[in-house]
Write a protein that holds these residues in place. Sequence first.
Motif, PDB file in Angstrom:
ATOM      1  N   CYS A   1       0.857  -1.179   0.000  1.00 43.57           N
ATOM      2  CA  CYS A   1       0.000   0.000   0.000  1.00 43.57           C
ATOM      3  C   CYS A   1       0.899   1.238   0.000  1.00 43.57           C
ATOM      4  O   CYS A   1       1.838   1.302   0.786  1.00 43.57           O
ATOM      5  CB  CYS A   1      -0.874  -0.024   1.249  1.00 43.57           C
ATOM      6  SG  CYS A   1      -1.744   1.530   1.537  1.00 43.57           S
TER       7      CYS A   1
ATOM      8  N   THR B   1       0.355   4.017   1.204  1.00 43.94           N
ATOM      9  CA  THR B   1       0.247   4.717   2.495  1.00 43.94           C
ATOM     10  C   THR B   1       0.760   3.878   3.663  1.00 43.94           C
ATOM     11  O   THR B   1       1.439   4.390   4.544  1.00 43.94           O
ATOM     12  CB  THR B   1      -1.235   5.080   2.788  1.00 43.94           C
ATOM     13  OG1 THR B   1      -1.821   5.559   1.579  1.00 43.94           O
ATOM     14  CG2 THR B   1      -1.345   6.125   3.881  1.00 43.94           C
ATOM     15  N   HIS B   2       0.429   2.582   3.678  1.00 44.84           N
ATOM     16  CA  HIS B   2       0.708   1.764   4.866  1.00 44.84           C
ATOM     17  C   HIS B   2       1.804   0.722   4.694  1.00 44.84           C
ATOM     18  O   HIS B   2       2.083  -0.033   5.615  1.00 44.84           O
ATOM     19  CB  HIS B   2      -0.573   1.076   5.338  1.00 44.84           C
ATOM     20  CG  HIS B   2      -1.658   2.046   5.689  1.00 44.84           C
ATOM     21  ND1 HIS B   2      -2.717   2.324   4.861  1.00 44.84           N
ATOM     22  CD2 HIS B   2      -1.802   2.837   6.773  1.00 44.84           C
ATOM     23  CE1 HIS B   2      -3.494   3.232   5.420  1.00 44.84           C
ATOM     24  NE2 HIS B   2      -2.953   3.565   6.581  1.00 44.84           N
TER      25      HIS B   2
ATOM     26  N   LYS C   1      -6.536  -6.505  -0.140  1.00 43.19           N
ATOM     27  CA  LYS C   1      -6.709  -5.071   0.096  1.00 43.19           C
ATOM     28  C   LYS C   1      -6.087  -4.675   1.418  1.00 43.19           C
ATOM     29  O   LYS C   1      -6.156  -5.424   2.393  1.00 43.19           O
ATOM     30  CB  LYS C   1      -8.200  -4.733   0.175  1.00 43.19           C
ATOM     31  CG  LYS C   1      -8.857  -4.541  -1.162  1.00 43.19           C
ATOM     32  CD  LYS C   1     -10.299  -4.109  -0.963  1.00 43.19           C
ATOM     33  CE  LYS C   1     -11.011  -3.988  -2.303  1.00 43.19           C
ATOM     34  NZ  LYS C   1     -12.448  -3.758  -2.117  1.00 43.19           N
ATOM     35  N   CYS C   2      -5.562  -3.471   1.454  1.00 49.30           N
ATOM     36  CA  CYS C   2      -5.034  -2.923   2.695  1.00 49.30           C
ATOM     37  C   CYS C   2      -6.210  -2.567   3.618  1.00 49.30           C
ATOM     38  O   CYS C   2      -7.353  -2.481   3.174  1.00 49.30           O
ATOM     39  CB  CYS C   2      -4.199  -1.686   2.376  1.00 49.30           C
ATOM     40  SG  CYS C   2      -3.470  -0.899   3.823  1.00 49.30           S
ATOM     41  N   GLN C   3      -5.930  -2.339   4.878  1.00 48.42           N
ATOM     42  CA  GLN C   3      -6.957  -1.895   5.838  1.00 48.42           C
ATOM     43  C   GLN C   3      -7.667  -0.629   5.353  1.00 48.42           C
ATOM     44  O   GLN C   3      -8.808  -0.353   5.716  1.00 48.42           O
ATOM     45  CB  GLN C   3      -6.296  -1.627   7.196  1.00 48.42           C
ATOM     46  CG  GLN C   3      -4.923  -0.989   7.018  1.00 48.42           C
ATOM     47  CD  GLN C   3      -4.370  -0.328   8.274  1.00 48.42           C
ATOM     48  OE1 GLN C   3      -5.093   0.283   9.031  1.00 48.42           O
ATOM     49  NE2 GLN C   3      -3.070  -0.450   8.472  1.00 48.42           N
ATOM     50  N   CYS C   4      -6.987   0.173   4.498  1.00 48.13           N
ATOM     51  CA  CYS C   4      -7.561   1.430   4.011  1.00 48.13           C
ATOM     52  C   CYS C   4      -8.303   1.236   2.682  1.00 48.13           C
ATOM     53  O   CYS C   4      -8.719   2.194   2.052  1.00 48.13           O
ATOM     54  CB  CYS C   4      -6.458   2.458   3.834  1.00 48.13           C
ATOM     55  SG  CYS C   4      -5.301   2.028   2.517  1.00 48.13           S
ATOM     56  N   ASN C   5      -8.420  -0.044   2.272  1.00 44.12           N
ATOM     57  CA  ASN C   5      -9.157  -0.381   1.049  1.00 44.12           C
ATOM     58  C   ASN C   5      -8.402  -0.198  -0.269  1.00 44.12           C
ATOM     59  O   ASN C   5      -8.946  -0.484  -1.332  1.00 44.12           O
ATOM     60  CB  ASN C   5     -10.474   0.387   0.977  1.00 44.12           C
ATOM     61  CG  ASN C   5     -11.651  -0.555   1.172  1.00 44.12           C
ATOM     62  OD1 ASN C   5     -11.466  -1.777   1.192  1.00 44.12           O
ATOM     63  ND2 ASN C   5     -12.834  -0.005   1.303  1.00 44.12           N
ATOM     64  N   GLN C   6      -7.173   0.292  -0.220  1.00 40.30           N
ATOM     65  CA  GLN C   6      -6.404   0.382  -1.464  1.00 40.30           C
ATOM     66  C   GLN C   6      -5.881  -1.014  -1.815  1.00 40.30           C
ATOM     67  O   GLN C   6      -5.552  -1.789  -0.932  1.00 40.30           O
ATOM     68  CB  GLN C   6      -5.203   1.323  -1.277  1.00 40.30           C
ATOM     69  CG  GLN C   6      -5.592   2.763  -1.011  1.00 40.30           C
ATOM     70  CD  GLN C   6      -4.379   3.690  -1.068  1.00 40.30           C
ATOM     71  OE1 GLN C   6      -3.863   3.990  -2.134  1.00 40.30           O
ATOM     72  NE2 GLN C   6      -3.912   4.114   0.097  1.00 40.30           N
TER      73      GLN C   6
END
Length: 209
Positions: A9, A11-12, A19-24
């Motif tokens: 991700c 960001t993370h 999917k990342c926790q942020c949905n990306q």
Amino acid sequence: METGQIRMCPTHGYFRGEKCQCNQVGRHILDERRTTQLGKMVSGALRHFPEKLHLEMDKQGWVDVESLITALEDRYRWFYREYLFALIESDVKGRYEIKEGKIRARYAHSVNVDLDFPSNELPELYYGTTEEEADRVLEVGLKSVNQRYLHLSTSFDEAIRVAKYRTEQPIVIIVNAKQAQENGIKIMSVSDQICLSENIPPTFLEIIS
Ligand SMILES: [Zn+2]
């Protein structure tokens, strides 16, 4: 063991799954099959058979990161050094740590290491087991059997989860960690969920069910 591919991700950072926790969805790094294969080899090397990869391990379980990378490059043609860091950073259980060019597994060793994690002041700890074992444990105490250290859980639920691999109806033993430590029993805190010790005498144990 977590399964799933490793992605990155923006960001993370590295994560497992689609999917990342942020949905990306991020960028693809390693597919599920290779993630599993690499994970087994790295945990094997750092917990059970460093000699198989010609790695030198010190008494605290540390191995040179570059030597591990070289060993993995020799073994897998598809391996790139980024994959090792991706594997470790996406590991939500914190199985490994890297410091000053060295890497080690934080727990679950069968090799004879002497780990040096801090003995933080701890609350109660929990150990999930079968009914038969629970009776014996209350008589002789808790000892590690196949592993170098005994693994204790920091939460009741985690102790149940671990014990469910062995029995449908786990019994949970409470370890009075504070009292044990005051009486000279060494208990190390290795992650949010796990503590290690060599043995806990019956005086500090109690059953809840
Ligand atoms: Zn993210």
